[in-house]
Design a protein around this motif. Structure first.
Motif, PDB file in Angstrom:
ATOM      1  N   UNK A 108       0.795  -1.216   0.000  1.00 10.39           N
ATOM      2  CA  UNK A 108       0.000   0.000   0.000  1.00 10.39           C
ATOM      3  C   UNK A 108       0.833   1.274   0.000  1.00 10.39           C
ATOM      4  N   UNK A 109       0.120   2.406  -0.054  1.00  6.92           N
ATOM      5  CA  UNK A 109       0.752   3.713  -0.186  1.00  6.92           C
ATOM      6  C   UNK A 109       1.553   4.124   1.044  1.00  6.92           C
ATOM      7  N   UNK A 110       1.027   3.893   2.227  1.00  2.00           N
ATOM      8  CA  UNK A 110       1.711   4.341   3.444  1.00  2.00           C
ATOM      9  C   UNK A 110       3.041   3.604   3.653  1.00  2.00           C
ATOM     10  N   UNK A 111       3.090   2.263   3.596  1.00  2.13           N
ATOM     11  CA  UNK A 111       4.390   1.597   3.728  1.00  2.13           C
ATOM     12  C   UNK A 111       5.370   1.958   2.604  1.00  2.13           C
ATOM     13  N   UNK A 112       4.855   2.161   1.385  1.00  2.02           N
ATOM     14  CA  UNK A 112       5.726   2.527   0.269  1.00  2.02           C
ATOM     15  C   UNK A 112       6.329   3.909   0.487  1.00  2.02           C
ATOM     16  N   UNK A 113       5.536   4.832   0.997  1.00  2.16           N
ATOM     17  CA  UNK A 113       6.038   6.181   1.265  1.00  2.16           C
ATOM     18  C   UNK A 113       7.065   6.160   2.391  1.00  2.16           C
ATOM     19  N   UNK A 114       6.806   5.371   3.415  1.00  2.00           N
ATOM     20  CA  UNK A 114       7.767   5.256   4.523  1.00  2.00           C
ATOM     21  C   UNK A 114       9.090   4.665   4.017  1.00  2.00           C
ATOM     22  N   UNK A 115       9.003   3.609   3.188  1.00  2.00           N
ATOM     23  CA  UNK A 115      10.226   3.014   2.625  1.00  2.00           C
ATOM     24  C   UNK A 115      10.969   4.033   1.765  1.00  2.00           C
ATOM     25  N   UNK A 116      10.241   4.804   0.977  1.00  4.36           N
ATOM     26  CA  UNK A 116      10.847   5.828   0.128  1.00  4.36           C
ATOM     27  C   UNK A 116      11.625   6.841   0.950  1.00  4.36           C
ATOM     28  N   UNK A 117      11.015   7.340   2.012  1.00  2.00           N
ATOM     29  CA  UNK A 117      11.662   8.368   2.831  1.00  2.00           C
ATOM     30  C   UNK A 117      12.851   7.791   3.604  1.00  2.00           C
ATOM     31  N   UNK A 118      12.689   6.609   4.190  1.00  2.13           N
ATOM     32  CA  UNK A 118      13.778   6.026   4.973  1.00  2.13           C
ATOM     33  C   UNK A 118      15.007   5.718   4.121  1.00  2.13           C
ATOM     34  N   UNK A 119      14.787   5.171   2.939  1.00  2.00           N
ATOM     35  CA  UNK A 119      15.927   4.828   2.084  1.00  2.00           C
ATOM     36  C   UNK A 119      16.557   6.084   1.490  1.00  2.00           C
ATOM     37  N   UNK A 120      15.736   7.043   1.093  1.00  2.00           N
ATOM     38  CA  UNK A 120      16.302   8.274   0.521  1.00  2.00           C
ATOM     39  C   UNK A 120      17.031   9.104   1.573  1.00  2.00           C
ATOM     40  N   UNK A 121      16.694   8.930   2.843  1.00  2.00           N
ATOM     41  CA  UNK A 121      17.416   9.641   3.904  1.00  2.00           C
ATOM     42  C   UNK A 121      18.875   9.202   3.974  1.00  2.00           C
ATOM     43  N   UNK A 122      19.170   8.005   3.468  1.00  2.00           N
ATOM     44  CA  UNK A 122      20.547   7.521   3.452  1.00  2.00           C
ATOM     45  C   UNK A 122      21.432   8.309   2.489  1.00  2.00           C
ATOM     46  N   UNK A 123      20.825   9.145   1.646  1.00  2.00           N
ATOM     47  CA  UNK A 123      21.609   9.988   0.748  1.00  2.00           C
ATOM     48  C   UNK A 123      22.378  11.051   1.520  1.00  2.00           C
ATOM     49  N   UNK A 124      21.864  11.435   2.675  1.00  7.97           N
ATOM     50  CA  UNK A 124      22.539  12.423   3.512  1.00  7.97           C
ATOM     51  C   UNK A 124      23.650  11.740   4.300  1.00  7.97           C
ATOM     52  N   UNK A 125      24.733  12.469   4.542  1.00  4.25           N
ATOM     53  CA  UNK A 125      25.848  11.885   5.298  1.00  4.25           C
ATOM     54  C   UNK A 125      25.455  11.575   6.730  1.00  4.25           C
ATOM     55  N   UNK A 126      24.715  12.481   7.361  1.00  4.90           N
ATOM     56  CA  UNK A 126      24.267  12.289   8.735  1.00  4.90           C
ATOM     57  C   UNK A 126      22.763  12.556   8.810  1.00  4.90           C
ATOM     58  N   UNK A 127      21.951  11.559   8.426  1.00  2.00           N
ATOM     59  CA  UNK A 127      20.504  11.791   8.453  1.00  2.00           C
ATOM     60  C   UNK A 127      19.975  11.920   9.883  1.00  2.00           C
ATOM     61  N   UNK A 128      19.065  12.823  10.070  1.00  2.00           N
ATOM     62  CA  UNK A 128      18.432  13.023  11.371  1.00  2.00           C
ATOM     63  C   UNK A 128      17.213  12.121  11.476  1.00  2.00           C
TER      64      UNK A 128
END
Length: 162
Positions: A108-128
């Motif tokens: 569904x949309x909610x788990x997909x959005x959460x996965x999108x944000x969590x994985x894309x946060x790894x693009x930052x050197x020090x994600x908050x």
């Protein structure tokens, strides 16, 4: 003899002003916009009064190409260094998009959005962690509000079974 060659190279470098990052971005926008507009031509254009399926994508493609041209022309007026490719952000964003496409159908949309944000946060050197959680929650609300409730797109918001 060597001093004159170095002097010529220095003068040549001073006369050529190019912001490489903006030039590359501008060219990519132009190519992408033209491709999008040309692909839209495969469908019925319609008129301004009765728009066909190609009308809006064609217009957006042309606008993207124009923005790319503006970016490229601006890059010709200033100097800039050649950008260094950072691979971690590239792979994090690509992985996030891939995860979203794999998760949305099954969960569904909610788990997909959460996965999108969590994985894309790894693009930052020090994600908050706090910012990432707030962003995930906000994007879930916005996504459900716009796509499910506002536009009525038939997609599961949350699904735990096949």
């Amino acid at each position: 003899m060597r001093r004159t060659e170095t002097g010529k190279e220095d003068r040549l470098r001073r006369t050529i002003k190019l912001d490489y990052a903006d030039a590359i971005g501008g060219v990519l926008l132009i190519v992408g916009g033209i491709w999008f507009a040309l692909y839209a031509m495969n469908y019925d254009m319609g008129t301004a009064r009765r728009m066909g399926p190609a009308y809006f994508p064609f217009g957006i493609g042309c606008l993207v190409a124009l923005f790319g041209l503006g970016c490229l022309l601006g890059a010709l007026r200033r100097a800039g260094a050649m950008p260094v490719i950072e691979w971690r952000p590239f792979f994090a964003i690509c992985g996030a998009v891939l995860a979203f496409t794999l998760v949305i159908e099954r969960f569904g949309l909610i788990p997909a959005t959460i996965a999108l944000v969590l994985i894309s946060a790894l693009a930052d050197e020090k994600p908050s962690a706090t910012v990432t959680i707030i962003l995930a929650a906000a994007l879930c609300l916005v996504g459900v509000g716009i796509f499910s409730w506002g536009l009525g797109i038939p997609m599961p918001i949350l699904r735990w079974t096949n």
